[in-house]
Write a protein that holds these residues in place. Structure first.
Motif, mmCIF file in Angstrom:
data_model
loop_
_atom_site.group_PDB
_atom_site.id
_atom_site.type_symbol
_atom_site.label_atom_id
_atom_site.label_comp_id
_atom_site.label_asym_id
_atom_site.label_seq_id
_atom_site.Cartn_x
_atom_site.Cartn_y
_atom_site.Cartn_z
ATOM 1 N N LEU A 117 12.981 6.971 -4.176
ATOM 2 C CA LEU A 117 12.143 6.507 -5.283
ATOM 3 C C LEU A 117 11.037 7.514 -5.556
ATOM 4 O O LEU A 117 10.761 7.854 -6.718
ATOM 5 C CB LEU A 117 11.548 5.135 -4.968
ATOM 6 N N LEU A 118 10.399 8.004 -4.494
ATOM 7 C CA LEU A 118 9.367 9.024 -4.665
ATOM 8 C C LEU A 118 9.937 10.277 -5.322
ATOM 9 O O LEU A 118 9.294 10.880 -6.197
ATOM 10 C CB LEU A 118 8.757 9.389 -3.309
ATOM 11 N N SER B 61 14.065 9.033 -14.043
ATOM 12 C CA SER B 61 14.072 7.576 -14.187
ATOM 13 C C SER B 61 15.346 6.979 -13.599
ATOM 14 O O SER B 61 15.317 5.910 -12.972
ATOM 15 C CB SER B 61 13.942 7.190 -15.664
ATOM 16 N N ALA B 62 16.472 7.672 -13.792
ATOM 17 C CA ALA B 62 17.741 7.188 -13.244
ATOM 18 C C ALA B 62 17.724 7.210 -11.724
ATOM 19 O O ALA B 62 18.218 6.285 -11.063
ATOM 20 C CB ALA B 62 18.895 8.036 -13.782
ATOM 21 N N ILE B 63 17.151 8.272 -11.144
ATOM 22 C CA ILE B 63 17.034 8.335 -9.687
ATOM 23 C C ILE B 63 16.176 7.185 -9.174
ATOM 24 O O ILE B 63 16.502 6.526 -8.177
ATOM 25 C CB ILE B 63 16.437 9.690 -9.252
ATOM 26 N N SER B 64 15.074 6.918 -9.875
ATOM 27 C CA SER B 64 14.197 5.816 -9.474
ATOM 28 C C SER B 64 14.926 4.481 -9.555
ATOM 29 O O SER B 64 14.795 3.635 -8.663
ATOM 30 C CB SER B 64 12.953 5.784 -10.370
ATOM 31 N N ALA B 65 15.688 4.286 -10.613
ATOM 32 C CA ALA B 65 16.386 3.012 -10.806
ATOM 33 C C ALA B 65 17.429 2.776 -9.722
ATOM 34 O O ALA B 65 17.653 1.628 -9.310
ATOM 35 C CB ALA B 65 17.047 2.984 -12.181
ATOM 36 N N ALA B 66 18.069 3.840 -9.255
ATOM 37 C CA ALA B 66 19.164 3.690 -8.293
ATOM 38 C C ALA B 66 18.733 3.904 -6.852
ATOM 39 O O ALA B 66 19.552 3.747 -5.942
ATOM 40 C CB ALA B 66 20.283 4.681 -8.633
ATOM 41 N N ALA B 67 17.452 4.238 -6.628
ATOM 42 C CA ALA B 67 17.002 4.642 -5.291
ATOM 43 C C ALA B 67 17.251 3.570 -4.236
ATOM 44 O O ALA B 67 16.718 2.464 -4.346
ATOM 45 C CB ALA B 67 15.512 4.974 -5.335
ATOM 46 N N GLY C 265 0.817 -1.211 0.000
ATOM 47 C CA GLY C 265 0.000 0.000 0.000
ATOM 48 C C GLY C 265 0.850 1.260 0.000
ATOM 49 O O GLY C 265 0.552 2.226 -0.710
ATOM 50 N N THR C 266 1.919 1.243 0.774
ATOM 51 C CA THR C 266 2.831 2.390 0.789
ATOM 52 C C THR C 266 3.542 2.529 -0.549
ATOM 53 O O THR C 266 3.695 3.639 -1.074
ATOM 54 C CB THR C 266 3.860 2.244 1.915
ATOM 55 N N ALA C 267 3.973 1.404 -1.109
ATOM 56 C CA ALA C 267 4.642 1.443 -2.415
ATOM 57 C C ALA C 267 3.741 2.044 -3.478
ATOM 58 O O ALA C 267 4.204 2.721 -4.401
ATOM 59 C CB ALA C 267 5.072 0.029 -2.817
ATOM 60 N N GLY C 268 2.431 1.828 -3.327
ATOM 61 C CA GLY C 268 1.489 2.385 -4.289
ATOM 62 C C GLY C 268 1.466 3.902 -4.312
ATOM 63 O O GLY C 268 0.989 4.510 -5.281
ATOM 64 N N GLN C 269 2.004 4.530 -3.264
ATOM 65 C CA GLN C 269 2.055 5.985 -3.249
ATOM 66 C C GLN C 269 2.991 6.533 -4.325
ATOM 67 O O GLN C 269 2.939 7.727 -4.646
ATOM 68 C CB GLN C 269 2.494 6.482 -1.863
ATOM 69 N N ALA C 270 3.848 5.655 -4.881
ATOM 70 C CA ALA C 270 4.697 6.088 -5.984
ATOM 71 C C ALA C 270 3.860 6.427 -7.210
ATOM 72 O O ALA C 270 4.240 7.279 -8.021
ATOM 73 C CB ALA C 270 5.723 5.004 -6.319
ATOM 74 N N VAL C 271 2.716 5.747 -7.354
ATOM 75 C CA VAL C 271 1.782 6.072 -8.441
ATOM 76 C C VAL C 271 1.115 7.410 -8.161
ATOM 77 O O VAL C 271 1.002 8.273 -9.039
ATOM 78 C CB VAL C 271 0.724 4.958 -8.599
ATOM 79 N N THR C 272 0.678 7.593 -6.902
ATOM 80 C CA THR C 272 0.024 8.846 -6.512
ATOM 81 C C THR C 272 0.965 10.036 -6.657
ATOM 82 O O THR C 272 0.569 11.106 -7.143
ATOM 83 C CB THR C 272 -0.461 8.755 -5.054
#
Length: 397
Positions: free
Chosen positions: A97-98, A85-91, A41-48
Motif C-alpha cells: 500500500l505504501l 492507485s491500482a497498486i494501492s487498491a490491490a495491495a 497510527g501506522t496506517a496514517g503513515q500512508a498519508v506521510t
C-alpha cells in the motif's frame, strides 16, 4: 477561445482526480488498519508517505522529464498515477500500500506543475492568474467533494473501492487529455537552466513564502473539527456542514484571487496574507461564540486557497522560460507547509492549547507577508517593469 476552454477544463478534471488521492485515505484509516493488520497510527503513515513523495519526488520527476513533449508527459503522468492507485487498491500488505501511495505521489507535483504551465500557455499573459485558478479549482473541488465522497464509498464498499474508482477516473483522464490537449513540444531549455532558475534568490524566496504562509492555515485547519466541537460547542453534524461551507468558500476564494492576480499580483498576495493574519489572530476569540465562529470559518475558507494563484504566478514571473521545475518545487512547498503546520498544530493540541492555535497560524502568515516584501515590487508600475520577457531567461543563464 473554445480550444483554451477545453484545455483548461481537461486539466481541471485531471487535477481533481490527482488531488482527491492526497487525503482520501485519511478517512479510511480504521478500515485499512483492520484489513492489513496494522494500527491506525501506522496506517496514517500512508498519508506521510504520499506527502514525502510529493515534496521530494515531484521535483525529481519534473527534472527527469524536461525533454518530454508536454502532451505526452501529461498523459504519462496520469498513467503513472493510475498505476499507483491500482497498486494501492490491490495491495495485500501495508508495505505494498505504501508503495502504491508513493508511486501515485510521484506524479502529483509534476502533473500539477505541468498543468499550471500548460494552462498559462493557452491564454494571454494578462489572464494567467485566471487560468491558474481555473485549473487549481480542480484541487479545491477534490477537497470539497472528492475526499468526502471517497470516504463515504470506502465506508460502504470497503477501503479499496475508492482506489479502484481513482484508477478508473485516472484512465478516463488519460483519454480526455489525449483528445483535448494541444500538442506542445518539449521546452527548449536544458535541465541545467531549470536548476539554475529554481536556485535563483527570487524563486527560492517565492517557494519559502508558499511554505511558510500556507503552514499558517494548516496549523488551524488540521484540527478545526475538534476546535469547533470542544471550544465552539457545535455538534459533529453541524461541523460537517461548516466544513462543507469552508470548502465552498475555498473554491470561490481561489477563483476570485485568480481574477485579482491578473490585475495586480503584488496587491493580491499581500492583501490575502494580511487578511489571513487578521483572521487567524481573531480565530481564538471568535471560536468561543458560535455566530462569530461561523463567520470565522467562512472567512478562513475564502482566504485559505486564495494564495494559490498569486504564489504560482509569482513563480512564473521569476522562472522565465524554464518554469516547470520551479512550479513543481512550489507545489511541493504547499505540501511541506501543510505538513509543518499540521505538526505544529499537533504540538499545540498536545499542550492543551487547542483554542490558541490561531495565534501560531497568524504568526506564520505574518512571516509569509514579510517574505512577499523581499520578492515582490511595491507598486503596479514596478510590477509591470519586472515581468520577464521571452528573452529574459536567455540573458540570465
Amino acid at each position: 477561445m473554445r480550444g483554451s476552454f477545453a484545455t483548461l477544463a481537461s486539466l481541471c478534471v485531471s487535477v481533481f482526480v490527482v488531488g482527491t488521492s492526497e487525503y482520501l485515505i485519511s478517512g479510511l484509516l480504521p478500515q485499512v488498519g483492520a484489513d492489513l493488520d496494522v494500527s491506525v497510527g501506522t496506517a496514517g503513515q500512508a498519508v506521510t508517505a504520499y506527502a514525502l513523495g510529493v515534496v521530494l519526488g515531484g521535483p525529481v520527476v519534473a527534472a527527469a522529464t524536461i525533454k518530454v513533449p508536454r502532451k505526452a508527459l501529461a498523459m504519462c503522468l496520469m498513467l503513472l498515477f493510475a498505476v499507483g492507485s491500482a497498486i494501492s487498491a490491490a495491495a495485500p500488505t501495508f508495505e505494498l500500500l505504501l508503495l502504491g501511495r508513493v508511486v501515485s505521489s510521484l506524479s502529483h507535483a509534476a502533473f500539477l506543475a505541468l498543468a499550471l504551465v500548460m494552462a498559462t500557455s493557452v491564454v494571454p499573459r494578462e489572464r494567467a492568474g485566471t487560468a491558474i485558478s481555473a485549473v487549481a479549482s480542480g484541487f479545491t473541488v477534490a477537497t470539497l467533494l472528492g475526499v468526502p465522497l471517497g470516504a463515504l464509498l470506502g465506508e460502504r464498499a470497503g477501503w479499496r473501492a475508492p482506489f479502484i474508482a481513482l484508477t478508473g477516473l485516472a484512465l478516463v483522464g488519460v483519454v480526455l487529455l489525449a483528445a483535448v490537449l494541444p500538442r506542445q513540444a518539449a521546452p527548449a531549455t536544458r535541465l541545467r537552466e531549470e536548476v539554475r532558475v529554481v536556485t535563483r534568490r527570487p524563486v527560492l524566496l517565492a517557494i519559502a513564502t508558499t511554505a511558510v504562509g500556507f503552514s499558517g492555515v494548516a496549523v488551524v485547519f488540521t484540527y478545526i473539527a475538534p476546535l469547533l466541537t470542544r471550544v465552539s460547542g457545535f455538534s459533529t453534524t453541524t461541523v460537517s456542514g461548516l466544513l462543507l461551507a469552508y470548502g465552498a468558500g475555498s473554491f470561490l476564494g481561489n477563483l476570485i484571487a485568480g481574477r485579482l492576480t491578473d490585475k495586480s499580483m503584488s496587491a493580491t498576495v499581500r492583501a490575502v496574507f494580511s487578511a489571513l493574519t487578521g483572521a487567524l489572530l481573531l480565530f481564538p476569540f471568535a471560536a468561543v461564540w458560535q455566530p462569530t465562529a461561523v463567520v470565522a470559518i467562512l472567512v478562513l475558507g475564502l482566504l485559505s486557497t486564495a494564495t494559490i494563484a498569486p504564489l504560482q504566478g509569482l513563480i512564473l514571473r521569476h522562472a522565465g522560460n524554464a518554469p516547470t521545475l520551479a512550479m513543481a518545487a512550489n507545489v511541493g512547498a504547499f505540501n511541506l507547509g501543510a505538513a509543518a503546520g499540521s505538526a505544529l498544530g499537533g504540538l499545540i493540541v498536545a499542550a492543551d492549547a487547542l483554542r490558541w492555535a490561531g495565534l501560531a497560524g497568524a504568526a506564520l502568515s505574518l512571516a509569509g507577508l514579510a517574505l512577499t516584501h523581499l520578492v515582490l515590487p511595491r507598486t503596479p508600475h514596478e510590477e509591470r517593469s519586472t515581468r520577464p520577457t521571452d528573452g529574459d531567461l536567455r540573458t540570465t543563464v
